[in-house]
Scaffold this motif. Structure first.
Motif, PDB file in Angstrom:
ATOM      1  N   UNK A 125       0.852  -1.187   0.000  1.00  0.00           N
ATOM      2  CA  UNK A 125       0.000   0.000   0.000  1.00  0.00           C
ATOM      3  C   UNK A 125       0.882   1.230   0.000  1.00  0.00           C
ATOM      4  N   UNK A 126       0.427   2.262  -0.704  1.00  0.00           N
ATOM      5  CA  UNK A 126       1.119   3.547  -0.638  1.00  0.00           C
ATOM      6  C   UNK A 126       0.807   4.212   0.695  1.00  0.00           C
ATOM      7  N   UNK A 127       1.815   4.819   1.304  1.00  0.00           N
ATOM      8  CA  UNK A 127       1.592   5.531   2.559  1.00  0.00           C
ATOM      9  C   UNK A 127       0.534   6.615   2.379  1.00  0.00           C
ATOM     10  N   UNK A 128       0.549   7.254   1.204  1.00  0.00           N
ATOM     11  CA  UNK A 128      -0.407   8.331   0.931  1.00  0.00           C
ATOM     12  C   UNK A 128      -1.835   7.797   0.888  1.00  0.00           C
ATOM     13  N   UNK A 130      -3.075   5.178   2.638  1.00  0.00           N
ATOM     14  CA  UNK A 130      -3.515   4.950   4.011  1.00  0.00           C
ATOM     15  C   UNK A 130      -3.758   6.269   4.735  1.00  0.00           C
ATOM     16  N   UNK A 131      -2.888   7.252   4.480  1.00  0.00           N
ATOM     17  CA  UNK A 131      -3.052   8.555   5.121  1.00  0.00           C
ATOM     18  C   UNK A 131      -4.351   9.212   4.684  1.00  0.00           C
ATOM     19  N   UNK A 132      -4.694   9.099   3.389  1.00  0.00           N
ATOM     20  CA  UNK A 132      -5.931   9.684   2.863  1.00  0.00           C
ATOM     21  C   UNK A 132      -7.149   9.071   3.541  1.00  0.00           C
ATOM     22  N   UNK A 133      -7.078   7.781   3.859  1.00  0.00           N
ATOM     23  CA  UNK A 133      -8.184   7.085   4.503  1.00  0.00           C
ATOM     24  C   UNK A 133      -8.137   7.224   6.023  1.00  0.00           C
ATOM     25  N   UNK A 134      -7.085   7.852   6.541  1.00  0.00           N
ATOM     26  CA  UNK A 134      -6.960   8.011   7.994  1.00  0.00           C
ATOM     27  C   UNK A 134      -6.643   6.716   8.698  1.00  0.00           C
ATOM     28  N   UNK A 162      -8.918  -3.795   6.300  1.00  0.00           N
ATOM     29  CA  UNK A 162      -9.656  -3.480   7.517  1.00  0.00           C
ATOM     30  C   UNK A 162      -8.805  -2.580   8.418  1.00  0.00           C
ATOM     31  N   UNK A 163      -9.420  -1.490   8.887  1.00  0.00           N
ATOM     32  CA  UNK A 163      -8.775  -0.595   9.848  1.00  0.00           C
ATOM     33  C   UNK A 163      -9.192  -1.037  11.245  1.00  0.00           C
ATOM     34  N   UNK A 164      -8.315  -1.765  11.922  1.00  0.00           N
ATOM     35  CA  UNK A 164      -8.665  -2.341  13.220  1.00  0.00           C
ATOM     36  C   UNK A 164      -8.745  -1.294  14.326  1.00  0.00           C
ATOM     37  N   UNK A 222     -14.335  -5.748  14.689  1.00  0.00           N
ATOM     38  CA  UNK A 222     -12.900  -5.888  14.461  1.00  0.00           C
ATOM     39  C   UNK A 222     -12.326  -4.611  13.859  1.00  0.00           C
ATOM     40  N   UNK A 223     -13.073  -4.013  12.918  1.00  0.00           N
ATOM     41  CA  UNK A 223     -12.598  -2.781  12.294  1.00  0.00           C
ATOM     42  C   UNK A 223     -13.428  -2.440  11.066  1.00  0.00           C
ATOM     43  N   UNK A 224     -13.270  -1.210  10.598  1.00  0.00           N
ATOM     44  CA  UNK A 224     -14.015  -0.727   9.438  1.00  0.00           C
ATOM     45  C   UNK A 224     -13.278  -1.086   8.150  1.00  0.00           C
ATOM     46  N   UNK A 225     -14.026  -1.522   7.153  1.00  0.00           N
ATOM     47  CA  UNK A 225     -13.453  -1.802   5.837  1.00  0.00           C
ATOM     48  C   UNK A 225     -13.141  -0.474   5.150  1.00  0.00           C
ATOM     49  N   UNK A 226     -11.869  -0.282   4.778  1.00  0.00           N
ATOM     50  CA  UNK A 226     -11.472   0.974   4.134  1.00  0.00           C
ATOM     51  C   UNK A 226     -11.067   0.785   2.675  1.00  0.00           C
ATOM     52  N   UNK A 227     -10.955  -0.461   2.242  1.00  0.00           N
ATOM     53  CA  UNK A 227     -10.472  -0.728   0.874  1.00  0.00           C
ATOM     54  C   UNK A 227     -10.911  -2.126   0.469  1.00  0.00           C
TER      55      UNK A 227
END
Length: 232
Positions: A125-128, A130-134, A162-164, A222-227
């Motif tokens: 994943x690009x750091x950018x 993940x950062x865009x999705x918080x 998943x963002x845990x 567990x966490x929100x699906x971000x992708x």
């Protein structure tokens, strides 16, 4: 009562688009648009989101008739294909490694029993991104989806990120949950009195599940699906 194909046609008419014009926006043929509007079949994966974007509405409204929006509000975004990699693969400056638990599946259906995590392949994943999705790097994980309850958005075999760290419920968003020992992926809604509603996209086969206040402790977010990423 309007169905998916009715909503596609009515929204296209509202925007004054011909089938050919809409086809060019989505990147499909006009025959495909005609088939969607006639109800022969429905778009899946990235084509669903491209259609919602072209019609300036949300995928949720197209599928369920809920909360019509002036632009798509997706639970996750199409991010192209997947590439697994090992510890010996070079890592670029803007890349991070996210664990891909290949033997852990989120059941889009009745659920499967939780299994031990597998610390093997990873996804880039690009750091950018993940950062865009918080999303914190340490909180991101990828798993497979098994079953058909979240079709057409998440067909069987999809992979989700998943963002845990994101466990607070936002109504209508997609979450990975542990439901009494079973790993599942569902849209969640809070109910008056402390209850919860689990919703699938494929409501024809999987109707809403209502969890009472007395049973809500059986559901661990567990966490929100971000992708997500799928093969069509």
């Amino acid at each position: 009562m309007k169905t998916f194909n009715n909503r596609v046609k009515s929204r296209r008419d509202e925007l004054g688009l011909t089938q050919l014009q809409l086809a060019k926006k989505v990147g499909v043929s006009s025959v495909t648009i005609s088939q969607w509007e006639s109800g022969d079949y429905s778009p899946k994966g990235k084509n669903l989101y491209k259609l919602a974007d072209a019609l300036e509405c949300s995928p949720n409204w197209l599928i369920l008739g809920e909360e019509k929006q002036t632009k798509p509000l997706s639970n996750a975004e199409w991010a192209g294909g997947l590439e697994t990699w090992g510890s010996d693969s070079p890592l670029h400056d803007d890349e991070v490694e996210v664990p891909f638990y290949m033997d852990v599946e989120l059941a889009a259906g009745a659920g499967i029993c939780e299994v031990r995590e597998y610390h093997g392949p990873k996804l880039r994943f690009a750091k950018s991104t993940l950062k865009k999705q918080g999303v914190s790097i340490d909180a991101a994980a990828c798993v497979k989806v098994n079953g058909n309850s979240m079709e057409p958005v998440l067909p069987h075999g999809s992979t989700v990120g998943v963002d845990t760290a994101s466990t607070n419920i936002i109504d209508g968003k997609m979450y990975a949950i542990n439901h009494d020992g079973m790993l599942r992926v569902k849209m969640l809604y809070r109910l008056p009195g402390g209850g919860m509603r689990l919703r699938s996209y494929n409501t024809d086969e999987w109707p809403d599940e209502h969890i009472s206040h007395d049973q809500v402790q059986q559901v661990k977010v567990i966490g929100k699906v971000f992708w997500y990423s799928v093969l069509i």
